[in-house]
Design a protein around this motif. Structure first.
Motif, mmCIF file in Angstrom:
data_model
loop_
_atom_site.group_PDB
_atom_site.id
_atom_site.type_symbol
_atom_site.label_atom_id
_atom_site.label_comp_id
_atom_site.label_asym_id
_atom_site.label_seq_id
_atom_site.Cartn_x
_atom_site.Cartn_y
_atom_site.Cartn_z
ATOM 1 N N MET A 66 -59.480 60.310 26.056
ATOM 2 C CA MET A 66 -59.746 59.206 25.136
ATOM 3 C C MET A 66 -60.729 58.601 25.335
ATOM 4 O O MET A 66 -61.111 58.354 26.776
ATOM 5 C CB MET A 66 -58.318 58.313 24.833
ATOM 6 C CG MET A 66 -58.294 57.488 23.701
ATOM 7 S SD MET A 66 -56.845 56.412 23.886
ATOM 8 C CE MET A 66 -55.613 57.690 23.213
ATOM 9 N N GLU A 67 -61.596 57.484 24.686
ATOM 10 C CA GLU A 67 -62.433 56.653 25.165
ATOM 11 C C GLU A 67 -61.795 55.422 25.742
ATOM 12 O O GLU A 67 -60.766 55.104 25.277
ATOM 13 C CB GLU A 67 -63.390 56.210 24.130
ATOM 14 C CG GLU A 67 -64.232 57.483 23.311
ATOM 15 C CD GLU A 67 -64.853 56.940 21.866
ATOM 16 O OE1 GLU A 67 -64.417 55.963 21.483
ATOM 17 O OE2 GLU A 67 -65.693 57.749 21.509
ATOM 18 N N TRP A 68 -62.450 54.923 26.870
ATOM 19 C CA TRP A 68 -61.930 54.127 27.444
ATOM 20 C C TRP A 68 -61.818 52.771 26.771
ATOM 21 O O TRP A 68 -60.994 51.780 26.910
ATOM 22 C CB TRP A 68 -62.691 53.617 28.554
ATOM 23 C CG TRP A 68 -64.094 53.239 28.674
ATOM 24 C CD1 TRP A 68 -65.252 53.904 28.658
ATOM 25 C CD2 TRP A 68 -64.618 51.949 28.292
ATOM 26 N NE1 TRP A 68 -66.537 53.465 28.291
ATOM 27 C CE2 TRP A 68 -66.005 51.944 28.061
ATOM 28 C CE3 TRP A 68 -63.920 50.652 28.219
ATOM 29 C CZ2 TRP A 68 -66.635 50.759 27.827
ATOM 30 C CZ3 TRP A 68 -64.625 49.516 27.927
ATOM 31 C CH2 TRP A 68 -66.024 49.746 27.660
ATOM 32 N N GLU A 69 -62.861 52.646 25.767
ATOM 33 C CA GLU A 69 -62.735 51.263 24.805
ATOM 34 C C GLU A 69 -61.557 51.131 24.070
ATOM 35 O O GLU A 69 -61.008 50.242 23.920
ATOM 36 C CB GLU A 69 -64.097 51.679 23.775
ATOM 37 C CG GLU A 69 -65.274 51.444 24.223
ATOM 38 C CD GLU A 69 -65.984 52.776 24.879
ATOM 39 O OE1 GLU A 69 -65.246 53.773 25.196
ATOM 40 O OE2 GLU A 69 -67.265 52.806 24.897
ATOM 41 N N LYS A 70 -60.921 52.308 23.810
ATOM 42 C CA LYS A 70 -59.612 52.386 23.050
ATOM 43 C C LYS A 70 -58.454 52.418 24.004
ATOM 44 O O LYS A 70 -57.377 51.536 23.888
ATOM 45 C CB LYS A 70 -59.643 53.572 22.163
ATOM 46 C CG LYS A 70 -58.484 53.674 21.293
ATOM 47 C CD LYS A 70 -58.551 54.626 20.111
ATOM 48 C CE LYS A 70 -57.547 54.947 19.264
ATOM 49 N NZ LYS A 70 -56.277 55.325 19.934
ATOM 50 N N ALA A 71 -58.502 53.210 25.097
ATOM 51 C CA ALA A 71 -57.540 53.407 25.790
ATOM 52 C C ALA A 71 -57.067 52.473 26.980
ATOM 53 O O ALA A 71 -55.838 52.098 27.007
ATOM 54 C CB ALA A 71 -57.782 54.677 26.787
ATOM 55 N N VAL A 72 -58.126 51.621 27.265
ATOM 56 C CA VAL A 72 -57.826 50.552 28.464
ATOM 57 C C VAL A 72 -56.855 49.306 27.783
ATOM 58 O O VAL A 72 -55.893 49.041 28.149
ATOM 59 C CB VAL A 72 -59.032 50.231 29.195
ATOM 60 C CG1 VAL A 72 -58.557 49.182 30.005
ATOM 61 C CG2 VAL A 72 -59.493 51.496 29.802
#
Lengths: 274, 322
Positions: free
Chosen positions: B302-308
């Motif tokens: 997943m992209e970190w922008e969404k995941a974190v």
């Protein structure tokens, strides 16, 4: 200024480690100059040239020294091709050497060569010991500046201000010459080396050491290359012996999780890590 | 018979947590060598830290002198070497911190002692196991000099527990102090209220995929929520996104926390060398083919922008239920 750069050849670290008879199997290994040592050669060049030229400061000299088997000439000449002026190759096998033996030989060569500065990699990426620079400085009674991320010479080139990467930040230490400097990765960043000759605005090409030019490779074949025997230095049997090498067990296979809520649930319930 | 001289770093009148791994090794070595553990504290503040050190070692030697205002290998090494001889040490040891790695080889040279760096285990009285080739192999080395020098990989030795009774504190003279012209100029400190990277139970690390330093703020939020230390790959520190001393890897810090988050880190072998001893590894990366997934216990593609941000909110929810 005269700089001595001890270098080591190492098996290419991207190769997978294999064992034979309880030690690392190096038959068929491809070899490179230890990355940190290549950075040390680059550092020496940056200390002794006008980067805009590039022209070398008059009277400056870079001597590379290596303790290595007979067939390591290619890696040593690679440093000459980068721009070092001459090489001393002490023929020795790994089994004959340990860090104290290397230091003894280097100290003898330094006594004869009388460099102003010894610049070397902070560690070899095969043994990862990170010992020789500090030991050498101790043996010589010279000051040391390890893990250098930046170096600035004073106007008379009589002292070096070294930025050292330490736990908790960057320490600035000044050492008079002669001194031993060991270099860290960031010594090859754009403005890490300031010698008062290269314009402050000059940014070196970025990541890593320079590649030898074709002209450099041609020139390297004619540069002085002196071969010596380990026996010339009265080195005794090694006091550090490798008894066996083992490979770490592989990590158990992991799992992919579909989404963040599953991840958090598994970290909490399964791994008990949250 | 021989004693174990454990050079210990301290801060604010107590031993550093990293020094407790050194003490743990020193106790094992003392049992094998039939001697005792001597903790050595050198420099400004050593006296103030000695009572704290005496909780862990039967004997503590303090060297504090106006001529030693700051650590320098040039001034400390002769003191350590001299005290090793005066106190019948057969092993001189320190934790493999930046300071330990700078100091102990110089001490070894002064003592003509063989040295094993960054050890993970003691096998015989002078036989040690240490990682080589970026942790891809373990080499067992045997040293034959009368005194041996060792640095200890912090993550491989559990912090020593306190002893039942406090040890005896003595002082020793610094002797002639000669810095050989070297001077400490300044420390550009990385200010942080977070735990030290080497000591932290949880580490949140970011890589090249974070793109810039500003983007690390969201990782810092996650770290603060978990009481974690911040780490980074070489790609991120080289690019100047974050301080160099956040670097985890073969040439940076070696860590082994309970929980390691690798966010937008590809997983080059040099990075893996610094963190694969972690108990639980979580990898978050938008590219499922990155090598980091081969060492991760839990991988999230997943992209970190969404995941974190989602991770932060889910962990907050979890905490609220406890």
């Amino acid at each position: 200024m005269k700089i001595l750069v001890p270098i080591k050849r190492v098996p290419d670290p991207t190769q997978k480690a294999k064992l034979k008879d309880g030690h690392i199997d190096l038959a068929g290994a491809s070899w490179i100059v230890n990355t940190f040592d290549e950075y040390a050669v680059e550092t020496a060049l940056r200390l002794l040239e006008n980067g805009e030229g590039p022209t070398r400061i008059a009277g400056s000299e870079i001597v590379v020294v290596s303790l290595a088997p007979e067939d390591a000439g290619k890696e040593i000449r690679n440093c000459l091709a980068m721009g070092a002026d001459r090489a001393i190759h002490v023929v020795a096998s790994d089994a004959e050497l340990d860090s104290l033996a290397v230091v003894k030989v280097l100290a003898a060569i330094i006594a004869a060569e009388k460099p102003d500065v010894v610049v070397m990699g902070k560690q070899a990426v095969d043994g990862d010991a990170n010992q020789v620079g500090q030991m050498l400085a101790g043996k010589l009674g010279w000051p040391q500046a390890t893990f250098a991320a930046s170096i600035e010479t004073d106007a008379a080139a009589k002292s070096l201000l070294v930025g050292r990467e330490v736990d908790g930040g960057v320490e600035f230490k000044r050492v008079p010459v002669p001194a031993v400097v060991t270099v860290d990765l960031r010594i090859v960043s754009a403005h890490a080396v300031k010698n008062g000759v290269t314009p402050a605005t000059h940014a070196y090409g970025g990541d890593g050491a320079r590649l030898p030019s074709l002209k450099g490779i041609m020139a390297s074949k004619k540069k002085p290359y002196e071969q010596k025997k380990l026996a010339d230095y009265g080195v005794g049997a090694p006091v550090i012996k490798e008894t066996v090498v083992t490979l770490p067990p592989p990590r158990a296979a992991g799992q992919l999780v579909a989404d963040v809520s599953t991840l958090v649930k598994k970290l909490a319930d399964e791994a008990k890590a949250l | 018979m021989g004693n174990i001289l454990a050079f210990c770093e301290f801060q604010d009148a107590a031993l550093r947590i990293s020094a407790l791994s050194n003490i743990a090794f020193a106790r094992t070595a003392a049992a094998a060598h039939g001697g005792e553990v001597i903790a050595l504290l050198v420099g400004a503040g050593a006296q103030a830290a000695s009572a704290g050190a005496a909780k862990y070692a039967g004997k503590v030697i303090v060297v504090e002198d106006g001529a030693l205002p700051h650590y320098l290998a040039e001034t400390y090494a002769p003191i350590v070497a001299r005290l090793a001889k005066e106190n019948g040490a057969t092993v001189v040891t320190a934790t493999a911190t930046a300071l330990g790695k700078d100091l102990i080889p110089r001490v070894a040279a002064l003592l003509d002692a063989g040295m094993a760096s960054d050890i993970k285990e003691m096998k015989g009285t002078k036989e040690f196991v240490r990682p080589i080739l970026a942790g891809n192999a373990y080499s067992t080395v045997e040293i034959t000099t009368p005194i041996v020098c060792v640095t200890v990989r912090q993550s491989e030795f559990e912090s020593a527990a306190e002893l039942g009774a406090a040890g005896a504190v003595t002082t020793a003279a610094a002797g002639t102090v000669d810095a050989l012209g070297a001077t400490f100029e300044k420390l550009d400190a990385t200010k942080s209220d977070r735990p030290d990277l080497g000591d932290a139970k949880v580490v949140v690390a970011g890589g090249r995929g974070m793109k810039n330093g500003e983007n690390f703020k969201v990782l810092e939020q996650l770290a603060d929520l978990l009481g974690a230390a911040m780490g980074a790959s070489r790609a991120a520190t080289d690019a100047g996104m974050v301080p160099a001393d956040w670097q985890v890897g073969q040439t940076g810090k070696i860590v082994a926390p309970n929980l390691y988050f690798a966010v937008a880190i590809s997983g080059a072998i040099q990075h893996l060398a610094g963190m694969k001893g972690s108990k639980t590894i979580v990898a978050i990366n938008k590219n499922k083919d990155e090598p980091i997934f081969q060492v991760a216990d839990y991988g999230l593609v997943m992209e970190w922008e969404k995941a974190v941000p989602e991770l932060i909110s889910e962990i907050k929810k979890l905490k609220a239920t406890r």
